[in-house]
Design an enzyme around this catalytic site. Structure first.
Site, PDB file in Angstrom:
ATOM      1  CE  LYS A 269       5.433  19.396  28.081  1.00  0.00           C
ATOM      2  NZ  LYS A 269       5.699  20.847  27.866  1.00  0.00           N
TER       3      LYS A 269
ATOM      4  CG  ASP B  93      -2.111  -0.934   1.019  1.00  0.00           C
ATOM      5  OD1 ASP B  93      -2.286  -1.440  -0.106  1.00  0.00           O
ATOM      6  OD2 ASP B  93      -2.864  -1.156   1.985  1.00  0.00           O
TER       7      ASP B  93
END
Length: 329
Positions: free
Chosen positions: A178, A93
Protein backbone atom coordinates in the site's frame (compact mmCIF):
# COMPACT_ATOMS: atom_id res chain seq x y z
CA UNK A 1 51.42 -5.07 27.72
CA UNK A 2 48.71 -6.27 30.06
CA UNK A 3 45.01 -5.35 30.08
CA UNK A 4 45.45 -2.71 32.81
CA UNK A 5 48.16 -0.91 30.84
CA UNK A 6 46.12 -1.09 27.63
CA UNK A 7 43.08 0.56 29.14
CA UNK A 8 45.24 3.17 30.86
CA UNK A 9 43.23 4.07 33.98
CA UNK A 10 43.67 7.57 35.43
CA UNK A 11 46.07 6.25 38.10
CA UNK A 12 48.40 4.72 35.54
CA UNK A 13 51.91 6.17 35.40
CA UNK A 14 51.51 8.02 32.12
CA UNK A 15 52.37 11.62 32.97
CA UNK A 16 53.45 12.49 29.45
CA UNK A 17 49.96 11.91 28.05
CA UNK A 18 47.77 12.76 31.05
CA UNK A 19 47.43 16.39 29.96
CA UNK A 20 47.88 15.93 26.22
CA UNK A 21 45.36 16.51 23.47
CA UNK A 22 42.74 13.78 23.47
CA UNK A 23 41.41 12.31 20.21
CA UNK A 24 38.34 10.07 20.20
CA UNK A 25 38.62 7.21 17.69
CA UNK A 26 35.42 5.64 16.34
CA UNK A 27 35.60 2.43 14.31
CA UNK A 28 33.22 -0.17 12.92
CA UNK A 29 35.04 -2.89 14.82
CA UNK A 30 33.00 -5.66 13.28
CA UNK A 31 35.21 -5.30 10.20
CA UNK A 32 38.85 -6.35 10.25
CA UNK A 33 40.00 -3.46 8.07
CA UNK A 34 38.41 -1.02 10.51
CA UNK A 35 40.13 -2.71 13.47
CA UNK A 36 43.42 -2.56 11.61
CA UNK A 37 42.97 1.13 10.83
CA UNK A 38 41.97 1.89 14.43
CA UNK A 39 45.09 0.21 15.80
CA UNK A 40 47.26 2.16 13.36
CA UNK A 41 45.56 5.46 14.22
CA UNK A 42 45.87 4.88 17.97
CA UNK A 43 49.55 3.99 17.67
CA UNK A 44 50.34 7.01 15.53
CA UNK A 45 48.49 9.35 17.88
CA UNK A 46 50.20 7.90 20.95
CA UNK A 47 53.67 8.04 19.41
CA UNK A 48 53.07 11.69 18.52
CA UNK A 49 52.27 12.50 22.16
CA UNK A 50 48.48 12.67 21.83
CA UNK A 51 46.04 10.58 23.85
CA UNK A 52 43.94 8.11 21.84
CA UNK A 53 40.49 7.55 23.36
CA UNK A 54 37.84 4.98 22.46
CA UNK A 55 34.57 3.60 23.72
CA UNK A 56 35.12 0.55 25.92
CA UNK A 57 33.30 -1.90 23.63
CA UNK A 58 35.33 -0.75 20.61
CA UNK A 59 38.59 -0.91 22.50
CA UNK A 60 37.93 -4.40 23.81
CA UNK A 61 37.31 -5.63 20.28
CA UNK A 62 40.76 -4.38 19.20
CA UNK A 63 42.66 -6.54 21.69
CA UNK A 64 42.43 -9.76 19.70
CA UNK A 65 45.32 -9.79 17.29
CA UNK A 66 46.85 -6.52 18.52
CA UNK A 67 50.46 -7.59 18.88
CA UNK A 68 51.93 -4.37 20.26
CA UNK A 69 49.10 -2.35 21.81
CA UNK A 70 49.50 1.20 23.05
CA UNK A 71 47.70 2.83 26.00
CA UNK A 72 44.20 3.96 25.05
CA UNK A 73 41.89 5.82 27.41
CA UNK A 74 38.18 5.01 27.74
CA UNK A 75 35.69 7.79 27.03
CA UNK A 76 33.25 8.60 29.85
CA UNK A 77 35.31 6.42 32.21
CA UNK A 78 38.82 7.89 32.23
CA UNK A 79 38.24 10.81 29.86
CA UNK A 80 35.23 13.13 29.80
CA UNK A 81 33.66 14.08 26.47
CA UNK A 82 34.23 17.75 27.28
CA UNK A 83 38.00 17.11 27.15
CA UNK A 84 37.94 15.59 23.64
CA UNK A 85 39.43 17.82 20.92
CA UNK A 86 38.38 15.85 17.85
CA UNK A 87 36.68 12.63 16.78
CA UNK A 88 38.24 10.44 14.07
CA UNK A 89 35.73 8.13 12.38
CA UNK A 90 37.07 5.10 10.52
CA UNK A 91 34.35 3.83 8.19
CA UNK A 92 31.79 5.02 5.67
CA UNK A 93 29.05 7.63 5.89
CA UNK A 94 27.01 5.34 8.13
CA UNK A 95 29.82 5.28 10.68
CA UNK A 96 30.04 9.08 10.61
CA UNK A 97 26.28 9.41 11.13
CA UNK A 98 26.50 6.97 14.03
CA UNK A 99 29.35 8.95 15.60
CA UNK A 100 27.49 12.24 15.11
CA UNK A 101 24.53 10.75 16.97
CA UNK A 102 26.72 9.71 19.90
CA UNK A 103 28.27 13.16 20.38
CA UNK A 104 25.23 15.21 19.37
CA UNK A 105 25.15 17.10 22.67
CA UNK A 106 28.83 18.15 22.43
CA UNK A 107 30.91 20.55 20.34
CA UNK A 108 33.31 17.84 19.15
CA UNK A 109 34.10 18.05 15.41
CA UNK A 110 34.39 14.82 13.41
CA UNK A 111 36.81 13.89 10.65
CA UNK A 112 36.03 10.82 8.58
CA UNK A 113 38.44 8.35 7.00
CA UNK A 114 36.49 6.44 4.38
CA UNK A 115 36.62 2.65 4.54
CA UNK A 116 33.34 2.25 2.66
CA UNK A 117 32.21 3.06 -0.85
CA UNK A 118 31.31 6.62 -1.85
CA UNK A 119 31.83 8.20 1.55
CA UNK A 120 30.63 11.75 0.86
CA UNK A 121 30.99 12.81 4.49
CA UNK A 122 34.49 11.37 4.84
CA UNK A 123 37.48 13.64 4.49
CA UNK A 124 40.08 11.14 3.28
CA UNK A 125 40.54 7.55 2.16
CA UNK A 126 42.14 4.67 4.07
CA UNK A 127 45.34 5.10 2.03
CA UNK A 128 45.62 8.63 3.44
CA UNK A 129 45.24 7.59 7.10
CA UNK A 130 48.85 8.35 8.02
CA UNK A 131 48.67 11.82 6.47
CA UNK A 132 45.32 12.48 8.14
CA UNK A 133 46.70 11.66 11.58
CA UNK A 134 49.76 13.80 10.88
CA UNK A 135 47.52 16.74 10.03
CA UNK A 136 45.56 16.22 13.23
CA UNK A 137 48.78 16.07 15.26
CA UNK A 138 49.94 19.34 13.68
CA UNK A 139 46.54 20.99 14.10
CA UNK A 140 46.26 21.40 10.34
CA UNK A 141 42.51 21.22 9.95
CA UNK A 142 39.57 23.58 9.78
CA UNK A 143 36.09 23.03 11.17
CA UNK A 144 32.95 23.66 9.14
CA UNK A 145 29.38 23.56 10.36
CA UNK A 146 26.74 21.56 8.51
CA UNK A 147 23.05 22.33 8.85
CA UNK A 148 21.02 19.75 10.76
CA UNK A 149 17.24 19.51 11.03
CA UNK A 150 14.86 19.08 13.94
CA UNK A 151 12.20 16.44 13.34
CA UNK A 152 8.93 16.31 15.24
CA UNK A 153 5.78 14.21 14.77
CA UNK A 154 2.29 14.40 16.23
CA UNK A 155 -0.42 11.75 16.33
CA UNK A 156 -3.83 12.03 18.00
CA UNK A 157 -2.89 15.40 19.43
CA UNK A 158 0.30 14.15 21.11
CA UNK A 159 3.96 14.57 20.17
CA UNK A 160 5.35 11.11 19.47
CA UNK A 161 8.73 12.06 17.96
CA UNK A 162 11.26 14.75 18.85
CA UNK A 163 14.63 14.06 17.23
CA UNK A 164 17.07 15.39 14.63
CA UNK A 165 18.95 14.43 11.46
CA UNK A 166 22.04 15.48 9.54
CA UNK A 167 21.09 14.07 6.13
CA UNK A 168 17.33 13.65 6.03
CA UNK A 169 14.06 12.59 7.55
CA UNK A 170 11.90 10.39 5.34
CA UNK A 171 8.23 9.55 5.71
CA UNK A 172 7.67 6.21 3.98
CA UNK A 173 5.06 3.54 3.51
CA UNK A 174 5.16 0.82 6.11
CA UNK A 175 3.35 -1.76 3.99
CA UNK A 176 4.90 -2.73 0.67
CA UNK A 177 1.48 -3.41 -0.82
CA UNK A 178 0.00 0.00 0.00
CA UNK A 179 1.28 3.42 -0.93
CA UNK A 180 0.78 6.25 1.52
CA UNK A 181 -1.29 9.31 0.69
CA UNK A 182 0.14 12.58 1.93
CA UNK A 183 -0.37 16.29 1.82
CA UNK A 184 2.84 18.33 1.86
CA UNK A 185 3.09 21.77 3.42
CA UNK A 186 5.65 24.58 3.49
CA UNK A 187 5.44 27.47 5.95
CA UNK A 188 1.98 26.46 7.19
CA UNK A 189 0.49 26.44 3.68
CA UNK A 190 -0.52 23.26 1.82
CA UNK A 191 1.12 22.66 -1.56
CA UNK A 192 -0.22 19.37 -2.91
CA UNK A 193 -1.56 15.96 -1.96
CA UNK A 194 -0.70 12.70 -3.71
CA UNK A 195 -0.06 9.01 -3.29
CA UNK A 196 3.57 7.96 -3.08
CA UNK A 197 6.11 5.59 -1.61
CA UNK A 198 7.41 8.36 0.62
CA UNK A 199 8.72 11.90 0.99
CA UNK A 200 12.31 12.86 1.82
CA UNK A 201 12.96 16.06 3.79
CA UNK A 202 16.67 16.77 3.48
CA UNK A 203 19.53 19.15 4.20
CA UNK A 204 22.17 20.20 1.63
CA UNK A 205 24.44 17.57 3.16
CA UNK A 206 21.71 14.99 2.54
CA UNK A 207 21.26 16.07 -1.08
CA UNK A 208 23.85 13.46 -2.13
CA UNK A 209 22.23 10.71 -0.05
CA UNK A 210 18.61 9.45 -0.08
CA UNK A 211 17.28 12.64 -1.71
CA UNK A 212 19.72 12.13 -4.59
CA UNK A 213 18.43 8.59 -5.14
CA UNK A 214 14.91 10.00 -5.27
CA UNK A 215 15.79 12.42 -8.08
CA UNK A 216 16.48 15.49 -5.97
CA UNK A 217 19.05 18.15 -6.87
CA UNK A 218 22.63 18.18 -5.61
CA UNK A 219 23.02 21.21 -3.34
CA UNK A 220 26.39 22.65 -2.36
CA UNK A 221 26.93 22.27 1.42
CA UNK A 222 27.40 26.00 1.98
CA UNK A 223 24.00 26.75 0.45
CA UNK A 224 21.47 27.36 3.19
CA UNK A 225 18.33 25.57 2.07
CA UNK A 226 16.18 22.50 2.65
CA UNK A 227 14.81 19.94 0.20
CA UNK A 228 11.48 18.17 -0.18
CA UNK A 229 11.69 15.17 -2.54
CA UNK A 230 8.65 12.93 -3.26
CA UNK A 231 9.40 9.25 -3.87
CA UNK A 232 7.55 7.49 -6.71
CA UNK A 233 4.66 9.94 -6.49
CA UNK A 234 1.45 9.36 -8.45
CA UNK A 235 0.92 13.02 -9.33
CA UNK A 236 1.38 15.50 -12.14
CA UNK A 237 3.12 17.91 -9.77
CA UNK A 238 5.65 15.98 -7.74
CA UNK A 239 8.82 17.91 -8.43
CA UNK A 240 11.58 18.17 -5.82
CA UNK A 241 11.39 21.49 -3.97
CA UNK A 242 14.14 23.67 -2.52
CA UNK A 243 12.92 25.85 0.33
CA UNK A 244 14.30 28.58 2.55
CA UNK A 245 16.49 27.41 5.46
CA UNK A 246 14.01 29.20 7.73
CA UNK A 247 11.01 27.32 6.36
CA UNK A 248 9.09 24.61 8.15
CA UNK A 249 8.18 21.64 5.97
CA UNK A 250 5.45 19.22 6.93
CA UNK A 251 4.03 15.93 5.69
CA UNK A 252 0.65 14.61 6.83
CA UNK A 253 -0.61 11.05 6.35
CA UNK A 254 -4.17 11.56 5.16
CA UNK A 255 -5.55 8.05 4.58
CA UNK A 256 -7.38 6.96 7.73
CA UNK A 257 -6.47 3.31 7.22
CA UNK A 258 -2.80 3.55 6.16
CA UNK A 259 0.11 4.07 8.53
CA UNK A 260 3.70 4.94 7.70
CA UNK A 261 7.26 4.88 8.96
CA UNK A 262 9.63 7.71 9.85
CA UNK A 263 13.36 7.25 9.25
CA UNK A 264 16.03 9.75 10.37
CA UNK A 265 19.40 9.40 8.62
CA UNK A 266 18.46 5.81 7.82
CA UNK A 267 19.28 4.92 11.43
CA UNK A 268 16.47 5.87 13.80
CA UNK A 269 12.96 4.76 12.96
CA UNK A 270 9.45 5.14 14.37
CA UNK A 271 6.12 3.76 13.20
CA UNK A 272 3.63 6.50 12.30
CA UNK A 273 -0.07 5.90 12.88
CA UNK A 274 -2.56 7.00 10.22
CA UNK A 275 -3.14 10.74 10.47
CA UNK A 276 0.36 11.54 11.77
CA UNK A 277 1.86 14.95 11.02
CA UNK A 278 5.66 15.23 10.63
CA UNK A 279 7.36 18.64 10.79
CA UNK A 280 10.95 19.46 9.84
CA UNK A 281 12.79 22.73 10.48
CA UNK A 282 16.36 23.92 10.70
CA UNK A 283 18.09 22.93 13.92
CA UNK A 284 19.80 25.58 16.01
CA UNK A 285 22.67 23.12 16.56
CA UNK A 286 24.73 22.21 13.46
CA UNK A 287 27.03 19.22 13.06
CA UNK A 288 30.73 20.13 13.08
CA UNK A 289 33.00 18.42 10.53
CA UNK A 290 36.76 18.84 10.44
CA UNK A 291 38.38 19.31 7.04
CA UNK A 292 41.93 18.21 6.29
CA UNK A 293 41.73 18.89 2.57
CA UNK A 294 39.34 21.83 2.01
CA UNK A 295 38.68 21.40 -1.72
CA UNK A 296 35.79 22.81 -3.78
CA UNK A 297 32.64 20.70 -3.54
CA UNK A 298 32.65 20.29 -7.34
CA UNK A 299 35.99 18.50 -7.06
CA UNK A 300 34.56 16.22 -4.39
CA UNK A 301 31.59 15.42 -6.66
CA UNK A 302 33.87 14.49 -9.53
CA UNK A 303 36.02 12.27 -7.32
CA UNK A 304 33.20 10.50 -5.47
CA UNK A 305 30.97 9.88 -8.51
CA UNK A 306 33.90 9.41 -10.91
CA UNK A 307 32.35 11.96 -13.27
CA UNK A 308 33.84 12.34 -16.76
CA UNK A 309 35.54 15.72 -17.22
CA UNK A 310 37.52 15.08 -20.41
CA UNK A 311 37.63 18.12 -22.67
CA UNK A 312 37.69 20.63 -19.81
CA UNK A 313 40.25 23.39 -20.33
CA UNK A 314 39.49 25.72 -17.45
CA UNK A 315 38.93 29.47 -17.23
CA UNK A 316 40.61 31.80 -19.70
CA UNK A 317 43.48 33.79 -18.23
CA UNK A 318 43.52 37.46 -19.20
CA UNK A 319 46.08 38.11 -21.88
CA UNK A 320 46.23 34.53 -23.13
CA UNK A 321 46.31 34.48 -26.93
CA UNK A 322 47.51 30.99 -27.78
CA UNK A 323 44.52 29.06 -26.47
CA UNK A 324 43.95 26.21 -28.89
CA UNK A 325 40.58 25.54 -30.48
CA UNK A 326 38.72 22.38 -29.53
CA UNK A 327 39.18 19.45 -31.85
CA UNK A 328 36.67 19.23 -34.69
CA UNK A 329 34.55 16.13 -35.18
Amino acid sequence: MNREELFAPPTAALPKISSSRKILVFAHTGREEARRAARAACRQLFEAGLTPVMERADLESLQEGWEKPVPVRVVRETVALVDIELGVVLGGDGSILRAAEKIRHTQIPLVGVNLGHVGFLAESEESDLTETVERIVNGEYVVEERMAIDVKAWANGQKIVDTWALNEASVEKGNREKMIEVVVEVDERPLSSFGCDGVVLATPTGSTAYAFSGGGPVVWPEVEAMLLVPLSAHALFSRPLVTSPNSTMAVELIRPDVSGVLWCDGRRTRDLPAGTRVEVSRSSKPVRLARIHPVPFSERLVAKFELPIHGWRGPITTGTTDRSEPAQD
